[in-house]
Design an enzyme around this catalytic site. Structure first.
Site, PDB file in Angstrom:
ATOM      1  N   HIS A  19       0.795  -1.222   0.000  1.00 15.04           N
ATOM      2  CA  HIS A  19       0.000   0.000   0.000  1.00 15.04           C
ATOM      3  C   HIS A  19       0.832   1.278   0.000  1.00 15.04           C
ATOM      4  O   HIS A  19       0.425   2.276  -0.594  1.00 15.04           O
ATOM      5  CB  HIS A  19      -0.974  -0.030   1.167  1.00 15.04           C
ATOM      6  N   HIS A  42      -8.258  -8.412  -7.623  1.00 18.44           N
ATOM      7  CA  HIS A  42      -8.703  -9.178  -6.459  1.00 18.44           C
ATOM      8  C   HIS A  42      -8.953  -8.186  -5.323  1.00 18.44           C
ATOM      9  O   HIS A  42      -8.138  -8.031  -4.408  1.00 18.44           O
ATOM     10  CB  HIS A  42      -7.653 -10.217  -6.060  1.00 18.44           C
ATOM     11  N   GLU A 123     -13.932  -9.048  -7.889  1.00 17.86           N
ATOM     12  CA  GLU A 123     -13.892  -9.928  -6.726  1.00 17.86           C
ATOM     13  C   GLU A 123     -14.778 -11.134  -7.011  1.00 17.86           C
ATOM     14  O   GLU A 123     -15.914 -10.986  -7.459  1.00 17.86           O
ATOM     15  CB  GLU A 123     -14.360  -9.205  -5.462  1.00 17.86           C
ATOM     16  N   ASP A 153     -14.095 -13.183 -12.381  1.00 14.79           N
ATOM     17  CA  ASP A 153     -12.677 -13.523 -12.328  1.00 14.79           C
ATOM     18  C   ASP A 153     -11.844 -12.326 -12.791  1.00 14.79           C
ATOM     19  O   ASP A 153     -11.924 -11.913 -13.943  1.00 14.79           O
ATOM     20  CB  ASP A 153     -12.431 -14.735 -13.232  1.00 14.79           C
ATOM     21  N   GLY A 154     -11.035 -11.787 -11.891  1.00 14.11           N
ATOM     22  CA  GLY A 154     -10.248 -10.609 -12.225  1.00 14.11           C
ATOM     23  C   GLY A 154      -9.184 -10.847 -13.275  1.00 14.11           C
ATOM     24  O   GLY A 154      -8.837  -9.943 -14.038  1.00 14.11           O
ATOM     25  N   ASP A 174      -3.145  -8.957  -7.346  1.00 16.86           N
ATOM     26  CA  ASP A 174      -2.698  -9.476  -6.052  1.00 16.86           C
ATOM     27  C   ASP A 174      -3.613 -10.590  -5.546  1.00 16.86           C
ATOM     28  O   ASP A 174      -4.303 -10.430  -4.541  1.00 16.86           O
ATOM     29  CB  ASP A 174      -2.564  -8.356  -5.015  1.00 16.86           C
TER      30      ASP A 174
END
Length: 291
Positions: A19, A42, A123, A153-154, A174
Site C-alpha cells: 500500500h 482481487h 472480486e 474472475d479478475g 494481487d
C-alpha cells in the site's frame, strides 16, 4: 478457493509494502492532468475491522501497520502511516496508538485518485463481494460514479478492459496464491494484457513462501520481451523450518514510475528495521537494464 479471506491478514507487513508503493504510484500518475483507471483484480472487502475476530486470529496487523504508528519514517512511509491514522481519526495529540480499521487497496486507491479517474474492481468470493459493495457504496458516498464493481474472475476481467479509453492505467494484480494455479494465471494474464496495452503500469504482488512457483513466476516475468521492470522483496524472517508460512512478500512492476527506485532505497531499510526480526530481515531491489 473460497476459503481465503483477507481480513485474517489485513494491515500486516505485506499490506504495508503493497500500500505504501500503491500510494506512491498513484501520486505519480496524478502529476499529469490526463485521467487514468485503476484496475484491481482481487479487490477483497475494501475495508477491514481490526477489532474483529478474523483480524485477531493471529493479529498480524500488530507486526505490520501498528508497529509503524509511533515511528519516525521516510517520506513515503510517513504519508502512508499518516493516511491510516487519518482514516482512523487519530489526531496528532491523541494518546491512542492502535487502529480499529484498515483500508484495503480499493479504498486507498479511491481516496488518492482524482474525480476524473475511474476505479475498476473485481472480486470472485461470493461473501466478500457483498461486503465490498457495502463498503464502497455507503449512504452519501460521493464517489459512486467513479467505481465499477464486478463479481467475476479478475484475471479474465482485466484483459477485457484493455486498452482503457484513457490510455493510462494502473493494474493491481494481487491474488491470494492459495491456489497454486494463481502463479500461472498471473503470467498468462500479463502476457495477454501486454499485447493489448503495452504501456500500462502492471503491479504484481506476490508472497514469499517456500514454493518453486514463486521463483518460476518471477523468472518468467523478467524474461518477457522488451519490458521495463522493477522487482523488490521484503523478507521479515527466515523461512519457517516447517516449510509453511509467509516470511515476506515482493512486488514485480512493469512500467514503474522512475521515482519508485529511489523511494524504495529510502523506505525499505525502515521496514526492515521496524517490521523484521533482527538479523533475519532484509530487502532487495532489482530492475531491468533498460529502466
Amino acid at each position: 478457493m473460497f476459503s481465503y479471506r483477507h481480513a485474517f491478514h489485513a494491515g500486516n507487513h505485506a499490506d504495508v509494502l503493497k500500500h505504501f508503493v500503491l500510494i506512491h504510484i498513484i501520486n505519480y500518475f496524478n502529476r499529469k492532468e490526463a485521467p487514468y483507471w485503476v484496475i484491481d483484480t482481487h479487490a477483497g472487502a475494501g475495508v477491514y475491522d481490526l477489532m474483529g475476530e478474523w483480524a485477531n486470529t493471529k493479529s498480524e496487523y500488530v507486526g505490520g501497520i501498528q508497529a509503524l504508528l509511533t515511528k519516525t519514517l521516510p517520506q513515503d512511509l510517513s504519508e502512508y502511516v499518516q493516511y491510516i491514522k487519518d482514516f482512523n481519526e487519530i489526531g496528532p495529540n491523541s494518546e491512542e496508538e492502535t487502529i480499529a480499521a484498515y483500508p484495503g487497496s480499493p479504498w486507498i486507491a479511491l481516496e488518492f485518485m482524482r474525480e476524473c479517474d475511474k476505479l475498476k474492481l473485481f472480486e470472485l468470493h461470493p461473501t466478500e463481494i457483498e461486503v465490498l459493495r457495502k463498503n464502497m457504496f455507503f449512504e452519501d458516498q460521493p464517489y459512486s460514479k467513479q467505481i465499477q464493481i464486478n463479481f467475476s474472475d479478475g484475471f479474465k476481467g482485466m484483459i477485457g478492459l484493455l486498452p482503457p479509453s484513457t490510455k493510462r492505467a494502473i493494474v493491481l494484480i494481487d491474488p491470494s496464491y492459495e491456489d497454486k494455479a494463481d502463479y500461472k494465471s498471473v503470467l498468462l494474464c500479463i502476457k495477454e494484457s501486454l499485447k493489448r496495452f503495452s504501456t500500462g503500469c502492471y503491479v504484481v504482488w506476490y508472497p514469499l513462501v517456500q514454493r518453486l512457483e514463486v521463483s518460476k513466476m518471477i523468472k518468467h516475468l523478467k524474461a518477457l520481451d522488451g519490458i521495463k521492470w522493477l522487482n523488490f522483496e521484503l523478507t521479515i524472517s527466515k523461512a519457517p523450518k516447517s516449510g509453511y508460512g509467509l516470511f515476506g512478500s515482493g512486488m514485480f512492476i512493469i512500467n514503474p514510475p522512475y521515482t519508485l527506485i529511489d523511494s524504495l532505497k529510502e523506505n525499505m531499510p525502515a521496514l526492515v528495521e521496524h517490521l523484521g526480526i533482527k538479523g533475519e530481515s532484509s530487502y532487495k531491489v532489482e530492475h531491468s537494464a533498460n529502466l
